[in-house]
Design a protein around this motif. Sequence first.
Motif, PDB file in Angstrom:
ATOM      1  N   ILE A  10       0.832  -1.207   0.000  1.00 39.24           N
ATOM      2  CA  ILE A  10       0.000   0.000   0.000  1.00 39.24           C
ATOM      3  C   ILE A  10       0.871   1.264   0.000  1.00 39.24           C
ATOM      4  CG2 ILE A  10      -0.344   0.163   2.518  1.00 39.24           C
ATOM      5  CD1 ILE A  10      -3.027   0.850  -0.144  1.00 39.24           C
ATOM      6  N   SER A  11       2.066   1.202   0.595  1.00 38.50           N
ATOM      7  CA  SER A  11       2.948   2.385   0.615  1.00 38.50           C
ATOM      8  C   SER A  11       3.414   2.715  -0.800  1.00 38.50           C
ATOM      9  CB  SER A  11       4.176   2.141   1.494  1.00 38.50           C
ATOM     10  OG  SER A  11       3.792   1.817   2.791  1.00 38.50           O
ATOM     11  N   GLY A  12       3.940   1.693  -1.501  1.00 32.57           N
ATOM     12  CA  GLY A  12       4.435   1.918  -2.865  1.00 32.57           C
ATOM     13  C   GLY A  12       3.316   2.354  -3.798  1.00 32.57           C
ATOM     14  N   PHE A  28       8.488  -1.528  -8.988  1.00 33.77           N
ATOM     15  CA  PHE A  28       9.097  -2.872  -9.050  1.00 33.77           C
ATOM     16  C   PHE A  28       8.571  -3.702  -7.878  1.00 33.77           C
ATOM     17  CE2 PHE A  28      12.087   0.066 -10.974  1.00 33.77           C
ATOM     18  CZ  PHE A  28      12.459  -0.593 -12.133  1.00 33.77           C
ATOM     19  N   GLU A  29       8.223  -4.924  -8.151  1.00 34.80           N
ATOM     20  CA  GLU A  29       7.719  -5.803  -7.081  1.00 34.80           C
ATOM     21  C   GLU A  29       8.396  -7.161  -7.179  1.00 34.80           C
ATOM     22  OE1 GLU A  29       5.769  -5.827  -4.258  1.00 34.80           O
ATOM     23  OE2 GLU A  29       6.394  -7.919  -4.243  1.00 34.80           O
ATOM     24  N   LYS A  30       8.893  -7.648  -6.043  1.00 33.87           N
ATOM     25  CA  LYS A  30       9.649  -8.913  -6.114  1.00 33.87           C
ATOM     26  C   LYS A  30       8.742 -10.132  -6.247  1.00 33.87           C
ATOM     27  CE  LYS A  30      10.557  -9.866  -1.238  1.00 33.87           C
ATOM     28  NZ  LYS A  30      11.573  -9.861  -0.227  1.00 33.87           N
ATOM     29  N   GLN A  31       7.494 -10.017  -5.767  1.00 32.77           N
ATOM     30  CA  GLN A  31       6.610 -11.176  -5.854  1.00 32.77           C
ATOM     31  C   GLN A  31       5.794 -11.129  -7.148  1.00 32.77           C
ATOM     32  OE1 GLN A  31       4.596 -12.310  -2.383  1.00 32.77           O
ATOM     33  NE2 GLN A  31       6.396 -11.986  -1.136  1.00 32.77           N
ATOM     34  N   GLY A  36       1.722  -6.739  -1.346  1.00 35.63           N
ATOM     35  CA  GLY A  36       2.429  -6.924  -0.066  1.00 35.63           C
ATOM     36  C   GLY A  36       1.510  -7.568   0.962  1.00 35.63           C
ATOM     37  N   LEU A  37       1.467  -7.010   2.148  1.00 32.18           N
ATOM     38  CA  LEU A  37       0.703  -7.612   3.257  1.00 32.18           C
ATOM     39  C   LEU A  37      -0.802  -7.634   3.015  1.00 32.18           C
ATOM     40  CD1 LEU A  37       2.393  -6.103   6.462  1.00 32.18           C
ATOM     41  CD2 LEU A  37       2.639  -8.407   5.537  1.00 32.18           C
ATOM     42  N   ILE A  38      -1.299  -6.784   2.115  1.00 31.91           N
ATOM     43  CA  ILE A  38      -2.765  -6.715   1.983  1.00 31.91           C
ATOM     44  C   ILE A  38      -3.307  -7.622   0.861  1.00 31.91           C
ATOM     45  CG2 ILE A  38      -2.775  -4.400   2.983  1.00 31.91           C
ATOM     46  CD1 ILE A  38      -3.576  -3.246   0.314  1.00 31.91           C
ATOM     47  N   GLY A  53      -6.628  -9.499   8.177  1.00 31.36           N
ATOM     48  CA  GLY A  53      -7.879  -9.133   7.501  1.00 31.36           C
ATOM     49  C   GLY A  53      -7.909  -7.634   7.502  1.00 31.36           C
ATOM     50  N   HIS A  54      -7.831  -7.005   6.346  1.00 27.81           N
ATOM     51  CA  HIS A  54      -7.576  -5.566   6.307  1.00 27.81           C
ATOM     52  C   HIS A  54      -8.828  -4.735   6.109  1.00 27.81           C
ATOM     53  CE1 HIS A  54      -3.435  -6.927   5.945  1.00 27.81           C
ATOM     54  NE2 HIS A  54      -3.112  -5.732   6.370  1.00 27.81           N
ATOM     55  N   VAL A  55      -9.056  -3.816   7.048  1.00 30.15           N
ATOM     56  CA  VAL A  55     -10.174  -2.871   6.947  1.00 30.15           C
ATOM     57  C   VAL A  55      -9.588  -1.461   6.889  1.00 30.15           C
ATOM     58  CG1 VAL A  55     -11.651  -4.428   8.262  1.00 30.15           C
ATOM     59  CG2 VAL A  55     -10.480  -2.563   9.454  1.00 30.15           C
ATOM     60  N   PHE A  56     -10.357  -0.531   6.358  1.00 34.06           N
ATOM     61  CA  PHE A  56      -9.836   0.831   6.196  1.00 34.06           C
ATOM     62  C   PHE A  56     -10.630   1.844   7.002  1.00 34.06           C
ATOM     63  CE2 PHE A  56     -10.265   5.015   4.179  1.00 34.06           C
ATOM     64  CZ  PHE A  56      -8.952   5.446   4.266  1.00 34.06           C
ATOM     65  N   VAL A 330      -7.598 -17.480  11.491  1.00 37.69           N
ATOM     66  CA  VAL A 330      -7.048 -17.649  12.840  1.00 37.69           C
ATOM     67  C   VAL A 330      -5.554 -17.338  12.745  1.00 37.69           C
ATOM     68  CG1 VAL A 330      -6.785 -19.190  14.816  1.00 37.69           C
ATOM     69  CG2 VAL A 330      -8.740 -19.473  13.262  1.00 37.69           C
ATOM     70  N   GLU A 331      -5.133 -16.394  13.591  1.00 43.54           N
ATOM     71  CA  GLU A 331      -3.771 -15.873  13.468  1.00 43.54           C
ATOM     72  C   GLU A 331      -2.870 -16.414  14.574  1.00 43.54           C
ATOM     73  OE1 GLU A 331      -3.075 -11.432  12.134  1.00 43.54           O
ATOM     74  OE2 GLU A 331      -2.964 -11.607  14.295  1.00 43.54           O
ATOM     75  N   PHE A 332      -1.652 -16.809  14.166  1.00 43.64           N
ATOM     76  CA  PHE A 332      -0.639 -17.303  15.117  1.00 43.64           C
ATOM     77  C   PHE A 332       0.629 -16.493  14.885  1.00 43.64           C
ATOM     78  CE2 PHE A 332      -2.625 -21.404  16.260  1.00 43.64           C
ATOM     79  CZ  PHE A 332      -3.576 -21.521  15.263  1.00 43.64           C
ATOM     80  N   GLY A 391       7.339   3.281   4.233  1.00 45.17           N
ATOM     81  CA  GLY A 391       6.555   2.066   4.502  1.00 45.17           C
ATOM     82  C   GLY A 391       6.946   1.349   5.782  1.00 45.17           C
ATOM     83  N   ARG A 392       6.154   0.337   6.084  1.00 45.35           N
ATOM     84  CA  ARG A 392       6.249  -0.389   7.356  1.00 45.35           C
ATOM     85  C   ARG A 392       7.655  -0.942   7.613  1.00 45.35           C
ATOM     86  NH1 ARG A 392       1.608  -2.881  10.370  1.00 45.35           N
ATOM     87  NH2 ARG A 392       2.178  -4.879  11.249  1.00 45.35           N
ATOM     88  N   PHE A 393       8.243  -1.586   6.601  1.00 47.89           N
ATOM     89  CA  PHE A 393       9.534  -2.236   6.829  1.00 47.89           C
ATOM     90  C   PHE A 393      10.716  -1.378   6.371  1.00 47.89           C
ATOM     91  CE2 PHE A 393       6.351  -5.547   6.572  1.00 47.89           C
ATOM     92  CZ  PHE A 393       6.569  -6.172   7.793  1.00 47.89           C
ATOM     93  N   TYR A 398       5.238   0.837  12.901  1.00 50.49           N
ATOM     94  CA  TYR A 398       4.082  -0.044  13.081  1.00 50.49           C
ATOM     95  C   TYR A 398       2.853   0.616  12.413  1.00 50.49           C
ATOM     96  CZ  TYR A 398       0.760  -2.858  15.837  1.00 50.49           C
ATOM     97  OH  TYR A 398      -0.244  -3.683  16.238  1.00 50.49           O
ATOM     98  N   TYR A 399       2.981   0.820  11.075  1.00 44.82           N
ATOM     99  CA  TYR A 399       1.940   1.521  10.329  1.00 44.82           C
ATOM    100  C   TYR A 399       0.721   0.644  10.065  1.00 44.82           C
ATOM    101  CZ  TYR A 399       5.096   5.264   8.643  1.00 44.82           C
ATOM    102  OH  TYR A 399       5.927   6.335   8.531  1.00 44.82           O
ATOM    103  N   ASN A 400      -0.463   1.240  10.152  1.00 47.81           N
ATOM    104  CA  ASN A 400      -1.633   0.661   9.514  1.00 47.81           C
ATOM    105  C   ASN A 400      -1.684   1.206   8.085  1.00 47.81           C
ATOM    106  OD1 ASN A 400      -2.935  -1.221  11.053  1.00 47.81           O
ATOM    107  ND2 ASN A 400      -4.087   0.291  12.215  1.00 47.81           N
ATOM    108  N   MET A 401      -2.634   0.717   7.266  1.00 48.14           N
ATOM    109  CA  MET A 401      -2.680   1.194   5.873  1.00 48.14           C
ATOM    110  C   MET A 401      -2.817   2.713   5.821  1.00 48.14           C
ATOM    111  SD  MET A 401      -5.010  -1.396   3.659  1.00 48.14           S
ATOM    112  CE  MET A 401      -6.505  -1.218   4.588  1.00 48.14           C
ATOM    113  N   ASP A 402      -3.688   3.270   6.676  1.00 44.34           N
ATOM    114  CA  ASP A 402      -3.922   4.716   6.623  1.00 44.34           C
ATOM    115  C   ASP A 402      -2.659   5.499   6.988  1.00 44.34           C
ATOM    116  OD1 ASP A 402      -4.699   3.418   9.108  1.00 44.34           O
ATOM    117  OD2 ASP A 402      -5.106   5.427   9.869  1.00 44.34           O
TER     118      ASP A 402
END
Length: 417
Positions: A10-12, A28-31, A36-38, A53-56, A330-332, A391-393, A398-402
């Motif tokens: 979302i940052s890029g 450019f995207e490596k994947q 990314g995370l979303i 699970g991403h909400v805005f 379910v998140e671990f 961006g986050r990394f 510890y950014y949220n999307m917003d």
Amino acid sequence: MKIGVIGSGISGLSIANLLKENHDVVVFEKQKKLGGLIKCERVNDCLFHKVGGHVFNSKNKIVFNWFWSHFDKDKEFVQAKRNAKVFFNNNIIGYPIENYIYLFNKELIKDIVSELLELQTKPKISPFDYDNFEDFLKGNFGNTLYQVYFKPYNHKIWRTDLNTVSMKWLDGKLPMPNIEEIIQNNITRAEEDNMVHSTFYYPKEGGSQFIVDRLTAGLTILNDLDISTIDKVDEKLVIEGREFDKLIFCGDIRKIPAYCKQILVESGVDVNYLENLRSNGTSNLFCETDENDISWMYIPEDFTKAHRIIYTGNFSDTNNRGSSKKTCVVEFSGKVEYDVMVNEIKKLPGNLSPLSYNYEPNSYVIQDHRTRTEISAAKRALKAKGIFLLGRFAEWEYYNMDKAMEAAFDLYENELS
Ligand SMILES: Cc1cc2nc3c(=O)[nH]c(=O)nc-3n(C[C@H](O)[C@H](O)[C@H](O)COP(=O)(O)OP(=O)(O)OC[C@H]3O[C@@H](n4cnc5c(N)ncnc54)[C@H](O)[C@@H]3O)c2cc1C
């Protein structure tokens, strides 16, 4: 200018969209998959948010309006009220937990109330005058609530000693109830209403992948390309044979391309510190579950390795297409084997049954007391050479999307408009 953006999270995508009106932009995207995370994918036609699970939502008017300039709020999104719960002592109770102390057993209530009253007699300390997260939690909620809830929950997520976690990290992330409010909320049985995501927006179709797909439209994106090399040729920054005037790096600061690393070393930045920043990954088990009206449920106790269930099937009905039941994630924390997760969900309510899973090696950044100073030094050194961190990394925030969008706006306004 010709501007290269490394990373299609979302940052890029936000900075690329801001820049594309006036500049020639390549992402450019490596994947293979963008976002990314979303990113999300369909499993048996049900929507799997591969990380959480991403909400805005956003309290920042500029970000809020910019976001809606890309989407039709009424036609393409639903607005929902957050209905968060905590699974505690084998009961599903409300969130935040301090508003529901009245549901605990008598001994716990007695200890928690006497500690809160004791804290109330002490001088008020601003959150950022606490040395670390553990002291902050104990100083605001008392030792008992810390031991039964905050400590086990945060340990599960962060897998680190909370006394090493810097308070700067939490800036704007936590509601700061005072003790009077906690007591009042327990008497009046108040519901949460003042958090950033107490109401939120969610795409009717496609989850956060819908956001990615819209924001990638009209951009030049080269995917499946891990950018590890940048060359400097005649004042230009060159990636994959393409020349750029400026670069924006939205990847992981620990794996910044060699040329950037060289700049950091020459500028005296502690690269060793940056390369050893710590993050946590998450393992996500996508499941079917029984009907309910919950949005998130936190699981603090250590009878299970799972720490949260995100009921993504309740965000939009289209997420359950292909199933007669509701779906959820379910998140671990960290890498958890599939078989272990399948065993763990048997301990949780809702008759969970697995559909798919994903492991994301990096999802949560862990800041310590030096992080912001060192990242600022890196930003200064790179900026002098026309390279920006976002961006986050990349910024280790510890950014949220917003907040990631807000950071893109700040970069655009202050350096690139
Ligand atoms: C479990 C969980 C739940 C969340 N829920 C919410 C929520 O509900 N609402 C919300 O607002 N936020 C939420 N967030 C936060 C949100 O996910 C992040 O703020 C946001 O996705 C960060 O985006 P980013 O672009 O900064 O980073 P990323 O999404 O990590 O994107 C970075 C991209 O750069 C690419 N990349 C890295 N290095 C290179 C390279 N060398 N070459 C090319 N490409 C590269 C990566 O592949 C990736 O695609 C949540 C986060 C987690 C972990």
